[in-house]
Motif scaffolding. Structure first.
Motif, PDB file in Angstrom:
ATOM      1  N   GLN A 133      36.364  37.607  55.509  1.00  0.00           N
ATOM      2  CA  GLN A 133      36.190  38.234  56.796  1.00  0.00           C
ATOM      3  C   GLN A 133      37.076  37.750  57.891  1.00  0.00           C
ATOM      4  N   HIS A 134      37.066  36.411  57.908  1.00  0.00           N
ATOM      5  CA  HIS A 134      37.803  35.664  59.185  1.00  0.00           C
ATOM      6  C   HIS A 134      39.274  35.866  58.817  1.00  0.00           C
ATOM      7  N   ALA A 135      39.951  35.640  57.700  1.00  0.00           N
ATOM      8  CA  ALA A 135      41.242  35.958  57.196  1.00  0.00           C
ATOM      9  C   ALA A 135      41.714  37.371  57.599  1.00  0.00           C
ATOM     10  N   LEU A 136      40.883  38.487  57.862  1.00  0.00           N
ATOM     11  CA  LEU A 136      41.417  39.759  57.676  1.00  0.00           C
ATOM     12  C   LEU A 136      42.175  40.058  59.007  1.00  0.00           C
ATOM     13  N   PRO A 137      41.681  39.676  60.044  1.00  0.00           N
ATOM     14  CA  PRO A 137      42.636  40.053  61.262  1.00  0.00           C
ATOM     15  C   PRO A 137      44.265  39.538  61.008  1.00  0.00           C
ATOM     16  N   LEU A 138      44.060  38.345  60.525  1.00  0.00           N
ATOM     17  CA  LEU A 138      45.668  37.360  60.267  1.00  0.00           C
ATOM     18  C   LEU A 138      46.457  38.211  58.989  1.00  0.00           C
ATOM     19  N   LEU A 139      45.889  38.932  58.195  1.00  0.00           N
ATOM     20  CA  LEU A 139      46.311  39.374  57.193  1.00  0.00           C
ATOM     21  C   LEU A 139      46.886  40.745  57.748  1.00  0.00           C
ATOM     22  N   GLU A 140      46.164  41.469  58.452  1.00  0.00           N
ATOM     23  CA  GLU A 140      46.595  42.394  58.935  1.00  0.00           C
ATOM     24  C   GLU A 140      47.585  42.639  60.011  1.00  0.00           C
ATOM     25  N   ALA A 141      47.682  41.447  60.600  1.00  0.00           N
ATOM     26  CA  ALA A 141      48.783  41.116  61.646  1.00  0.00           C
ATOM     27  C   ALA A 141      49.982  41.051  61.154  1.00  0.00           C
ATOM     28  N   ALA A 142      49.932  40.524  59.784  1.00  0.00           N
ATOM     29  CA  ALA A 142      51.128  40.497  59.037  1.00  0.00           C
ATOM     30  C   ALA A 142      51.570  41.823  58.195  1.00  0.00           C
ATOM     31  N   GLY A 143      50.715  43.016  58.490  1.00  0.00           N
ATOM     32  CA  GLY A 143      51.037  44.056  57.790  1.00  0.00           C
ATOM     33  C   GLY A 143      50.310  44.274  56.344  1.00  0.00           C
ATOM     34  N   GLY A 144      49.471  43.405  56.178  1.00  0.00           N
ATOM     35  CA  GLY A 144      48.820  43.270  54.602  1.00  0.00           C
ATOM     36  C   GLY A 144      49.110  42.080  53.945  1.00  0.00           C
ATOM     37  N   GLY A 145      48.730  41.926  52.724  1.00  0.00           N
ATOM     38  CA  GLY A 145      48.718  40.725  51.971  1.00  0.00           C
ATOM     39  C   GLY A 145      47.939  40.821  50.789  1.00  0.00           C
ATOM     40  N   SER A 146      47.754  39.654  49.910  1.00  0.00           N
ATOM     41  CA  SER A 146      46.892  39.374  49.170  1.00  0.00           C
ATOM     42  C   SER A 146      45.735  38.668  49.036  1.00  0.00           C
ATOM     43  N   VAL A 147      44.722  39.042  48.453  1.00  0.00           N
ATOM     44  CA  VAL A 147      43.488  38.066  48.545  1.00  0.00           C
ATOM     45  C   VAL A 147      43.183  37.832  46.916  1.00  0.00           C
ATOM     46  N   VAL A 148      43.093  36.296  46.690  1.00  0.00           N
ATOM     47  CA  VAL A 148      42.558  36.245  45.197  1.00  0.00           C
ATOM     48  C   VAL A 148      41.087  35.508  45.254  1.00  0.00           C
ATOM     49  N   LEU A 149      40.139  35.922  44.875  1.00  0.00           N
ATOM     50  CA  LEU A 149      38.836  35.189  44.767  1.00  0.00           C
ATOM     51  C   LEU A 149      38.604  34.404  43.512  1.00  0.00           C
ATOM     52  N   ASN A 150      38.178  33.147  43.617  1.00  0.00           N
ATOM     53  CA  ASN A 150      38.114  32.560  42.245  1.00  0.00           C
ATOM     54  C   ASN A 150      36.456  32.637  41.723  1.00  0.00           C
ATOM     55  N   ALA A 151      36.490  33.713  40.518  1.00  0.00           N
ATOM     56  CA  ALA A 151      35.157  33.697  40.020  1.00  0.00           C
ATOM     57  C   ALA A 151      34.856  32.681  38.889  1.00  0.00           C
ATOM     58  N   SER A 152      34.787  33.310  37.768  1.00  0.00           N
ATOM     59  CA  SER A 152      34.481  32.317  36.559  1.00  0.00           C
ATOM     60  C   SER A 152      34.321  33.430  35.309  1.00  0.00           C
ATOM     61  N   TRP A 153      34.496  32.717  34.301  1.00  0.00           N
ATOM     62  CA  TRP A 153      34.139  33.325  33.192  1.00  0.00           C
ATOM     63  C   TRP A 153      32.441  33.392  32.582  1.00  0.00           C
ATOM     64  N   THR A 154      31.745  32.660  33.509  1.00  0.00           N
ATOM     65  CA  THR A 154      30.310  32.717  33.120  1.00  0.00           C
ATOM     66  C   THR A 154      29.613  33.881  33.267  1.00  0.00           C
ATOM     67  N   PRO A 155      29.766  34.887  34.381  1.00  0.00           N
ATOM     68  CA  PRO A 155      29.466  36.069  34.241  1.00  0.00           C
ATOM     69  C   PRO A 155      29.459  37.066  33.228  1.00  0.00           C
ATOM     70  N   HIS A 156      30.672  36.819  32.289  1.00  0.00           N
ATOM     71  CA  HIS A 156      31.234  37.978  31.476  1.00  0.00           C
ATOM     72  C   HIS A 156      30.214  37.621  30.163  1.00  0.00           C
ATOM     73  N   ARG A 157      29.382  36.414  30.319  1.00  0.00           N
ATOM     74  CA  ARG A 157      28.372  36.164  29.142  1.00  0.00           C
ATOM     75  C   ARG A 157      27.108  35.499  29.518  1.00  0.00           C
ATOM     76  N   GLY A 158      25.979  35.600  28.793  1.00  0.00           N
ATOM     77  CA  GLY A 158      24.923  34.861  29.299  1.00  0.00           C
ATOM     78  C   GLY A 158      25.042  33.326  29.184  1.00  0.00           C
ATOM     79  N   LEU A 159      24.707  32.591  30.287  1.00  0.00           N
ATOM     80  CA  LEU A 159      24.628  31.068  30.094  1.00  0.00           C
ATOM     81  C   LEU A 159      23.334  30.714  30.686  1.00  0.00           C
ATOM     82  N   PRO A 160      22.651  30.095  29.590  1.00  0.00           N
ATOM     83  CA  PRO A 160      21.319  29.776  29.972  1.00  0.00           C
ATOM     84  C   PRO A 160      21.222  28.551  31.011  1.00  0.00           C
ATOM     85  N   ASP A 161      22.133  27.738  30.983  1.00  0.00           N
ATOM     86  CA  ASP A 161      21.947  26.625  31.924  1.00  0.00           C
ATOM     87  C   ASP A 161      22.626  26.787  33.381  1.00  0.00           C
ATOM     88  N   ALA A 162      23.035  28.058  33.741  1.00  0.00           N
ATOM     89  CA  ALA A 162      23.669  28.093  34.920  1.00  0.00           C
ATOM     90  C   ALA A 162      23.320  29.490  35.585  1.00  0.00           C
TER      91      ALA A 162
END
Length: 266
Positions: free
Chosen positions: A133-162
Motif C-alpha cells: 500500500q505505501h509503495a503504490l504511489p511510488l510505483l505509480e510515479a514511475a509509470g508502473g513496476g513489479s511487486v513480488v510477495l514472499n509466500a511459502s510452499w506450506t499453503p500448498h499442503r497441510g502442515l500440522p505444526d504450522a
C-alpha cells in the motif's frame, strides 16, 4: 567470445527489499546491486542492517553508493510510511518491491498463544499488505513496476505444526492474485514466490539440529535443501522486464517437494 561484464539490466531502477539483512532478502539485494539497481533494504535492527551493508559493499564496492538501508518494522504501519517518505526523498519513485520480511512460527494449534498469533499475522500478512500500500504511489510515479510477495510452499499442503504460519502465507498467495488483477490497469504487476526448504538463518533457527536436516533433504526430489540464491534468481526475474507478461502468479521454488507430496497423497 563470452561477455563476462556484469549485467546492467536494472540500471536506473530503484528496488525495495524488505527483510534484506539476511537469507533470501540479502541474496536478492546482492543480485540487484550486481545488475545495476538502486537498492533499498530494510530490517528491524540497526546492527544487522550495518552488517548487511558492510557485506554487500565489500562484495561490490562499486554498488555501495547505490545501497540505502532503512530501519523499519513492517508490522508497524508508521514505519512503512516513514520508509516510503525516505525512498521518495532519496529516489523519487520505485520500480519494484520484494515484500520479503516475515517470521516463521512452527507450533501446533494447541500451543499458539494470542501474542504469537497476532505477531505472526502482523508481520506476515498485515506487513506485506501495508508494504505494498505505501509503495503504490511510488510505483505509480514511475509509470508502473513489479511487486513480488514472499509466500511459502506450506499453503500448498497441510502442515500440522504450522497452522498460523501457513494461514498467513495462504493470505499472501491470495493477495498476490487479487492485487495483480486489481493493479494491472496501473501498469503494476504482482506475483508471489513460494519457497520450500531453504537453508537460511531462519531455517537453521527453526531446525537447529543438523541430524534433523537429513530427512528433510531426503523428502526433496532434487535431493538437497534450497539456497537463498535459488529464490533470489526467481525474484529478480519477476522484477525484470523478462517477466513483463506475468502477473497474479505464484512460482513454487521447492526442488519438487509439493508435487511429490501431492503424488503421495493422491
Amino acid at each position: 567470445m563470452t561477455d563476462n561484464a556484469p549485467s546492467r539490466e536494472f540500471a536506473d531502477r530503484t528496488i525495495l527489499v524488505t527483510g534484506g539483512t539476511s537469507g533470501m532478502g540479502l541474496a536478492t539485494a546482492r543480485l540487484l546491486l550486481a545488475a545495476g539497481a538502486q537498492v533499498v533494504i530494510t530490517g528491524r535492527d540497526d546492527a544487522r542492517l550495518a552488517r548487511a551493508a558492510e557485506q554487500l559493499t565489500a562484495e561490490q564496492p562499486a554498488g555501495g553508493d547505490r545501497l540505502l538501508t532503512v530501519r523499519a518494522d513492517v508490522a508497524v504501519p508508521a514505519d512503512l510510511a516513514r520508509l516510503a517518505d525516505t525512498v521518495r526523498e532519496r529516489h523519487g519513485t520505485l520500480d519494484g518491491v520484494f515484500a520479503n520480511a516475515g517470521v516463521g512460527v512452527f507450533q501446533p494449534a494447541a500451543d499458539v498463544t494470542e501474542g504469537v498469533f497476532d505477531h505472526t499475522v502482523d508481520v506476515n500478512f498485515k506487513g506485506v499488505f501495508f508494504t505494498v500500500q505505501h509503495a503504490l504511489p511510488l510505483l505509480e510515479a514511475a509509470g508502473g513496476g513489479s511487486v513480488v510477495l514472499n509466500a511459502s510452499w506450506t499453503p500448498h499442503r497441510g502442515l500440522p505444526d504450522a497452522p498460523v504460519y501457513a494461514a498467513t502465507k495462504a493470505a499472501v498467495l491470495s493477495l498476490a492474485r487479487t492485487l495483480g488483477t486489481g493493479l494491472a490497469g496501473r501498469g503494476i504487476r504482482v506475483n508471489s514466490v513460494s519457497p520450500g526448504f531453504i537453508a537460511t538463518e531462519m531455517f537453521h533457527a527453526i531446525v537447529p539440529d543438523p541430524a534433523a536436516h537429513e530427512p528433510i533433504r531426503a523428502s526433496v526430489p532434487l535431493g538437497r535443501l534450497g539456497r537463498a540464491e535459488d529464490v533470489a534468481e526467481t525474484v529478480v526475474f519477476l522484477l525484470s522486464d523478462r517477466s513483463s507478461y506475468i502477473t497474479s502468479q505464484d512460482i513454487v521454488i521447492d526442488g519438487g517437494l509439493v508435487p511429490a507430496v501431492q503424488a503421495v497423497a493422491g
